[in-house]
Write a protein that holds these residues in place. Structure first.
Motif, short mmCIF file in Angstrom:
data_model
loop_
_atom_site.label_atom_id
_atom_site.label_comp_id
_atom_site.label_asym_id
_atom_site.label_seq_id
_atom_site.Cartn_x
_atom_site.Cartn_y
_atom_site.Cartn_z
N GLU A 203 0.81 -1.12 0.11
CA GLU A 203 -0.01 -0.02 0.06
C GLU A 203 0.64 1.35 0.08
O GLU A 203 1.95 1.35 0.83
N ILE A 204 0.55 2.34 -0.81
CA ILE A 204 0.92 3.62 -0.85
C ILE A 204 -0.13 4.63 -0.64
O ILE A 204 -1.19 4.56 -1.34
N ALA A 205 -0.07 5.42 0.50
CA ALA A 205 -1.08 6.38 0.71
C ALA A 205 -0.62 7.60 0.50
O ALA A 205 0.32 7.99 0.45
N ILE A 206 -1.75 8.65 -0.10
CA ILE A 206 -1.44 9.98 -0.31
C ILE A 206 -2.61 10.74 0.63
O ILE A 206 -3.60 10.30 0.62
N HIS A 207 -1.96 11.65 1.26
CA HIS A 207 -2.87 12.58 2.01
C HIS A 207 -2.54 14.15 1.55
O HIS A 207 -1.64 14.59 1.81
N SER A 208 -3.57 14.52 1.19
CA SER A 208 -3.56 15.94 0.81
C SER A 208 -4.11 16.95 1.93
O SER A 208 -5.43 16.81 2.14
N PHE A 209 -3.76 18.10 2.18
CA PHE A 209 -4.26 19.24 2.72
C PHE A 209 -4.23 20.43 2.20
O PHE A 209 -3.37 20.50 1.12
N ARG A 210 -5.51 21.23 2.32
CA ARG A 210 -5.62 22.44 1.68
C ARG A 210 -6.08 23.46 2.61
O ARG A 210 -7.38 23.33 3.00
N ALA A 211 -5.21 24.27 2.85
CA ALA A 211 -5.35 25.37 4.23
C ALA A 211 -4.36 26.23 4.12
O ALA A 211 -3.19 26.22 3.66
N GLY A 212 -4.84 27.53 4.69
CA GLY A 212 -3.92 28.54 4.83
C GLY A 212 -3.30 29.13 3.45
O GLY A 212 -3.95 29.18 2.41
N GLU A 213 -2.24 29.57 3.68
CA GLU A 213 -1.42 30.05 2.34
C GLU A 213 -0.25 29.39 1.99
O GLU A 213 0.90 29.86 1.50
N VAL A 214 -0.24 28.11 2.25
CA VAL A 214 1.16 27.31 2.39
C VAL A 214 1.48 27.26 0.85
O VAL A 214 0.48 26.97 0.05
N ILE A 215 2.75 27.46 0.54
CA ILE A 215 3.10 27.54 -1.08
C ILE A 215 2.96 26.13 -1.57
O ILE A 215 2.33 25.90 -2.88
N GLY A 216 3.80 25.29 -0.87
CA GLY A 216 3.76 23.71 -1.26
C GLY A 216 4.83 23.04 -0.55
O GLY A 216 5.97 23.45 -0.51
N ASP A 217 4.20 22.01 0.48
CA ASP A 217 5.01 21.12 1.03
C ASP A 217 4.78 19.83 0.82
O ASP A 217 3.63 19.25 0.60
N HIS A 218 5.72 19.10 0.37
CA HIS A 218 5.79 17.58 0.24
C HIS A 218 6.83 16.92 1.00
O HIS A 218 7.85 17.25 1.09
N THR A 219 6.17 15.61 1.47
CA THR A 219 7.01 14.80 2.41
C THR A 219 6.49 13.30 1.93
O THR A 219 5.48 12.85 1.62
N VAL A 220 7.81 12.42 1.58
CA VAL A 220 7.72 11.19 1.37
C VAL A 220 7.95 10.30 2.69
O VAL A 220 9.36 10.53 3.13
N PHE A 221 7.35 9.69 3.32
CA PHE A 221 7.81 8.84 4.51
C PHE A 221 8.02 7.36 4.06
O PHE A 221 7.25 6.65 3.52
N PHE A 222 9.12 6.76 4.58
CA PHE A 222 9.45 5.25 4.77
C PHE A 222 9.58 4.70 6.17
O PHE A 222 10.35 5.21 6.85
N PHE A 223 8.40 4.09 6.43
CA PHE A 223 8.56 3.64 7.77
C PHE A 223 8.79 1.99 7.92
O PHE A 223 8.40 1.16 7.19
N THR A 224 10.02 1.44 8.77
CA THR A 224 10.14 0.25 9.04
C THR A 224 9.89 0.24 10.35
O THR A 224 9.76 0.89 11.33
N PRO A 225 9.90 -1.20 11.03
CA PRO A 225 9.75 -1.35 12.52
C PRO A 225 10.83 -0.88 12.97
O PRO A 225 10.63 -0.28 14.38
N GLU A 226 12.05 -0.58 12.56
CA GLU A 226 13.17 0.12 13.25
C GLU A 226 13.56 1.73 13.29
O GLU A 226 14.07 2.18 14.20
N GLU A 227 12.98 2.05 12.30
CA GLU A 227 13.23 3.46 11.81
C GLU A 227 12.26 4.20 10.76
O GLU A 227 11.53 3.41 10.07
N ARG A 228 12.41 5.55 10.70
CA ARG A 228 11.49 6.23 9.56
C ARG A 228 12.71 7.25 8.99
O ARG A 228 13.27 7.81 9.71
N ILE A 229 12.31 7.17 7.59
CA ILE A 229 13.07 8.15 6.88
C ILE A 229 11.94 9.12 6.25
O ILE A 229 10.94 8.75 5.66
N GLU A 230 12.21 10.50 6.34
CA GLU A 230 11.21 11.29 5.69
C GLU A 230 12.04 12.13 4.73
O GLU A 230 13.33 12.71 5.17
#
Length: 268
Positions: A203-230
């Motif tokens: 599964e790959i999930a996409i979450h979109s927020f539309r709020a305020g005046e944010v120009i554009g923020d994007h993050t890709v997360f990789f979660f394993t049981p031991e660590e998280r990469i952002e």
């Protein structure tokens, strides 16, 4: 080509158009040659420099697309997707290269770009920012290393006025992940709601927020049981997209016909 690269900006009165005009006002290699808006625009006849927060530059907003393109060396289009077909038609007829940053395009629009690129050189990217294109490349690398070990999520945050969701950048990140990992659209979900079964490993999930005046923020997360990469990119000024667009326009000078992306422009 003698002198500066003359650039016609399509969609010149919008947020991106203004930012591109500002960048061109300081460029040593390129200059604004025309500022194109729709026939119903309230900006028609106004000075494009003054409207962009600069000193008057003597270039008035026009709706004459064919004249603007014919007198330019390169075109940057940040108008609406509904006029992309006409912009490409005129560019092809005039033999002028184009940078296309229009968002929310469909598979049909992508076919138009492919067809036109057999006749003129085109740079198309859902995001012209240099930093975002590094985000694309880093996501590809991380997916090759971590993809089959990690749960992957994409976060897309933009201002409340943005119409398309997910953003073109989020869609590109998704496409990179799917291609790199050999997965399909059936593995993608958009947000979550209700009582759900345990997460599917693909599964790959996409979450979109539309709020305020944010120009554009994007993050890709990789979660394993031991660590998280952002891997994140946060735009602090809309000019980041304009700088990349002008760089792409300068890249196109003297190029062969074809469809290029920002990886080609940046050499990554």
């Amino acid at each position: 080509m003698a002198g500066k690269n003359r650039i016609a900006v399509i969609g010149a009165s919008g947020r991106m158009g203004k930012a591109i005009i500002q960048v061109l006002s300081q460029s040593k290699e390129s200059e604004l040659s025309a500022a194109v808006v729709g026939k119903e625009s309230v900006c028609l006849g106004l000075d494009a420099g003054l409207n962009s927060g600069l000193k008057p530059n003597g270039i008035l907003f026009t709706s004459d697309l064919e004249k603007a393109i014919s007198e330019a060396d390169t075109i940057i289009d940040f108008s609406l997707r509904e006029v992309l077909q006409e912009v490409l038609r005129v560019c092809v007829a005039a033999g002028k290269p184009a940078v296309v940053g229009t968002t929310g395009i469909t598979a049909e629009h992508k076919k138009l770009l492919m067809d036109a690129s057999s006749k003129i050189p085109i740079v198309y990217s859902p995001n012209m920012s240099v930093g975002v294109n590094l985000l694309f490349k880093l996501t590809e690398i991380a997916a090759r290393v971590m993809g089959d070990l990690a749960d992957i999520e994409i976060q897309d945050i933009h201002h409340r006025h943005k119409k398309d969701s997910p953003s073109g950048t989020a869609e590109k990140l998704k496409a990179i992940l799917l291609e790199t990992l050999g997965r399909s659209e059936s593995d993608v979900i958009h947000g979550r709601h209700g009582i759900l079964p345990e997460r599917d490993p693909k599964e790959i999930a996409i979450h979109s927020f539309r709020a305020g005046e944010v120009i554009g923020d994007h993050t890709v997360f990789f979660f394993t049981p031991e660590e998280r990469i952002e891997i994140s990119h946060k735009a602090q000024d809309r000019k980041t997209f304009a700088v990349g667009s002008v760089r792409a326009a300068e890249f196109l000078v003297g190029r062969k016909n074809g469809l290029y992306d920002m990886f080609s422009v940046l050499g990554i």
